[in-house]
Design an enzyme around this catalytic site. Structure first.
Site, PDB file in Angstrom:
ATOM      1  N   ASP A 112       0.808  -1.224   0.000  1.00  0.00           N
ATOM      2  CA  ASP A 112       0.000   0.000   0.000  1.00  0.00           C
ATOM      3  C   ASP A 112       0.848   1.285   0.000  1.00  0.00           C
ATOM      4  O   ASP A 112       0.337   2.355  -0.296  1.00  0.00           O
ATOM      5  CB  ASP A 112      -0.921   0.034   1.232  1.00  0.00           C
ATOM      6  CG  ASP A 112      -1.799  -1.202   1.333  1.00  0.00           C
ATOM      7  OD1 ASP A 112      -2.087  -1.818   0.286  1.00  0.00           O
ATOM      8  OD2 ASP A 112      -2.188  -1.562   2.468  1.00  0.00           O
ATOM      9  N   ARG A 166     -18.226  -2.640 -17.123  1.00  0.00           N
ATOM     10  CA  ARG A 166     -17.762  -3.876 -16.486  1.00  0.00           C
ATOM     11  C   ARG A 166     -16.777  -3.536 -15.372  1.00  0.00           C
ATOM     12  O   ARG A 166     -16.140  -2.478 -15.404  1.00  0.00           O
ATOM     13  CB  ARG A 166     -17.041  -4.768 -17.495  1.00  0.00           C
ATOM     14  CG  ARG A 166     -17.937  -5.323 -18.578  1.00  0.00           C
ATOM     15  CD  ARG A 166     -18.764  -6.486 -18.053  1.00  0.00           C
ATOM     16  NE  ARG A 166     -19.420  -7.199 -19.125  1.00  0.00           N
ATOM     17  CZ  ARG A 166     -20.628  -6.934 -19.608  1.00  0.00           C
ATOM     18  NH1 ARG A 166     -21.326  -5.934 -19.099  1.00  0.00           N
ATOM     19  NH2 ARG A 166     -21.145  -7.644 -20.585  1.00  0.00           N
ATOM     20  N   GLU A 197      -9.742   0.647  -3.465  1.00  0.00           N
ATOM     21  CA  GLU A 197     -10.749  -0.066  -2.659  1.00  0.00           C
ATOM     22  C   GLU A 197     -11.286   0.783  -1.487  1.00  0.00           C
ATOM     23  O   GLU A 197     -12.416   0.589  -1.047  1.00  0.00           O
ATOM     24  CB  GLU A 197     -10.152  -1.362  -2.098  1.00  0.00           C
ATOM     25  CG  GLU A 197      -8.938  -1.120  -1.189  1.00  0.00           C
ATOM     26  CD  GLU A 197      -8.335  -2.384  -0.608  1.00  0.00           C
ATOM     27  OE1 GLU A 197      -8.825  -3.486  -0.897  1.00  0.00           O
ATOM     28  OE2 GLU A 197      -7.351  -2.252   0.150  1.00  0.00           O
TER      29      GLU A 197
HETATM   30  O1  F6P Z   1      -2.327  -4.069   3.337  1.00  0.00           O
HETATM   31  C1  F6P Z   1      -2.209  -4.859   2.209  1.00  0.00           C
HETATM   32  C2  F6P Z   1      -3.568  -5.269   1.699  1.00  0.00           C
HETATM   33  O2  F6P Z   1      -3.386  -6.019   0.513  1.00  0.00           O
HETATM   34  C3  F6P Z   1      -4.546  -4.122   1.450  1.00  0.00           C
HETATM   35  O3  F6P Z   1      -4.285  -3.437   0.263  1.00  0.00           O
HETATM   36  C4  F6P Z   1      -5.856  -4.842   1.497  1.00  0.00           C
HETATM   37  O4  F6P Z   1      -6.912  -4.010   1.889  1.00  0.00           O
HETATM   38  C5  F6P Z   1      -5.625  -5.906   2.537  1.00  0.00           C
HETATM   39  O5  F6P Z   1      -4.234  -6.084   2.638  1.00  0.00           O
HETATM   40  C6  F6P Z   1      -6.283  -7.222   2.215  1.00  0.00           C
HETATM   41  O6  F6P Z   1      -6.082  -8.070   3.274  1.00  0.00           O
HETATM   42  P1  F6P Z   1      -6.386  -9.635   3.288  1.00  0.00           P
HETATM   43  O7  F6P Z   1      -5.186 -10.306   2.690  1.00  0.00           O
HETATM   44  O8  F6P Z   1      -6.537  -9.960   4.720  1.00  0.00           O
HETATM   45  O9  F6P Z   1      -7.591  -9.881   2.448  1.00  0.00           O
END
Ligand code: F6P
Length: 345
Positions: free
Chosen positions: A130, A269, A225
């Protein structure tokens, strides 16, 4: 600090490309200095349960190009239960660790900050796709994730254009828009939506319509997200939170695609890139950064500089205090997002 004989190393939180290069660098730099390395399995969980693995040159041979972490990982928060926090302290002592290298993001390093306050000798290595950690210019894993997302955007272009469709690509990044902005700029997205600025649906639809008027009958929208609608609605997969209180994000892409189709009448989409951004082989940048971080962390331990984290500042790897400020969130650079906006449409 006296002679360093034994150190531990763990990887916590979400996995990320570049973890294995860090582990390899830690082991190789430590062994070159006569230091034994104990791998702690599955992040803080390994110190709660006392699950370890001996690491030597053989165990790290060939892992440089591999994604994930050979140590395993988990989102364990030992401070949720006092007996777990005590178990961490007990196992640290029982393993006779002179120091611990903790590789992780906000949550894993947050636990390290608390353990440092309790007297443990820890050096932190910032990790996350991130890129949202305040005390380093970049984290390893980010570059790989951006490249994966960029390639996806490139591929979406040709199918979007052939079908005259709007394509929404949802990328990760939690509450920061780093992946979205970098991948969006690199992939030439027509709109990039980030958590740092509320989604303006009218403006998004306007960009799409204008493109149609000038003959561009397709558009690519990248959405992070964690992006929120104007009323503050953020879309989560479920209400459940993890051990650190985070909800699982995801779903804004579909919600946005539905609204765009409703409002513009153009077929839309959605593609959710998800964990593909976290898997697979690290880029050269992430391998080099991981290697530099790992070696520097061992150097800090050898120099008695624990309670610190390694950090990239410009071109240099430096030591910074591992404290509460270190784990504060770093949101997107407004100047960079302004640049991205100037290319919308
Ligand atoms: O912090 C890294 C990350 O990939 C985020 O971008 C994402 O929101 C989260 O981890 C997803 O976590 P998990 O692997 O628990 O689904």
């Amino acid at each position: 600090m006296g002679t360093v004989r034994t150190i531990g190393v763990l990887t916590g939180g979400g996995d990320c490309p570049g973890l294995n290069p860090v582990i390899r660098a830690v082991v190789r730099r430590a062994m070159a200095n006569g230091v034994v390395v104990i791998g702690i399995k599955n992040g803080w969980q390994g110190l709660v349960k006392g699950e370890t693995v001996a690491l030597d040159l053989q165990s790290v041979s060939g892992i440089l190009p591999k994604g994930g972490t050979i140590l395993g990982t988990s989102r364990t928060n030992p401070f949720k239960r006092p007996e777990d926090a005590q178990a961490v302290l007990d196992h640290y002592r029982a393993l006779k660790l002179d120091a611990l290298i903790a590789i992780g993001g906000e949550d894993t390093l947050g636990v390290a900050v608390k353990l440092i306050a309790q007297g443990l000798k820890i050096v932190g290595i910032p990790k996350t796709i991130d890129n949202d950690l305040s005390r380093t210019d970049f984290t390893f894993g980010f570059d790989t994730a951006v490249n994966v997302a960029m390639e996806a955007i490139d591929r979406l272009h040709s199918t979007a254009e052939s079908h005259h469709r709007i394509m929404v690509a949802e990328v990760m990044g939690r509450h920061a828009g780093w992946i979205a902005t970098y991948a969006g700029i690199a992939g030439g997205a027509d709109v990039i939506l980030v958590p740092e600025e509320p989604v303006d649906l009218d403006a998004v639809c306007e960009v799409i319509r204008k493109r149609h008027h000038r003959g561009k009958e397709f558009s690519i929208i990248v959405v992070a997200e964690g992006a929120k609608f104007r009323d503050g609605t953020m879309i989560a997969k479920e209400d459940k939170t993890d051990a650190f209180g985070h909800v699982r994000l995801g779903g804004i892409g579909q919600a946005l695609a539905d609204l765009i189709e409703q409002r513009t009448g153009f077929e839309t989409r959605v593609t959710v890139l998800g964990h593909i951004q976290r898997g697979g082989s690290p880029t050269a940048f992430d391998r080099v950064l991981g290697t530099r971080f790992g070696a520097k962390a061992v150097d800090l331990v050898l120099a008695g500089q624990t309670g610190m984290m390694v950090s990239l500042q410009g071109q240099q790897i430096v030591a910074k205090p591992l404290d509460e400020t270190a784990v504060m969130m770093k949101t997107i650079d407004p100047e960079l997002y302004d640049l991205a906006k100037s290319f919308f449409g």
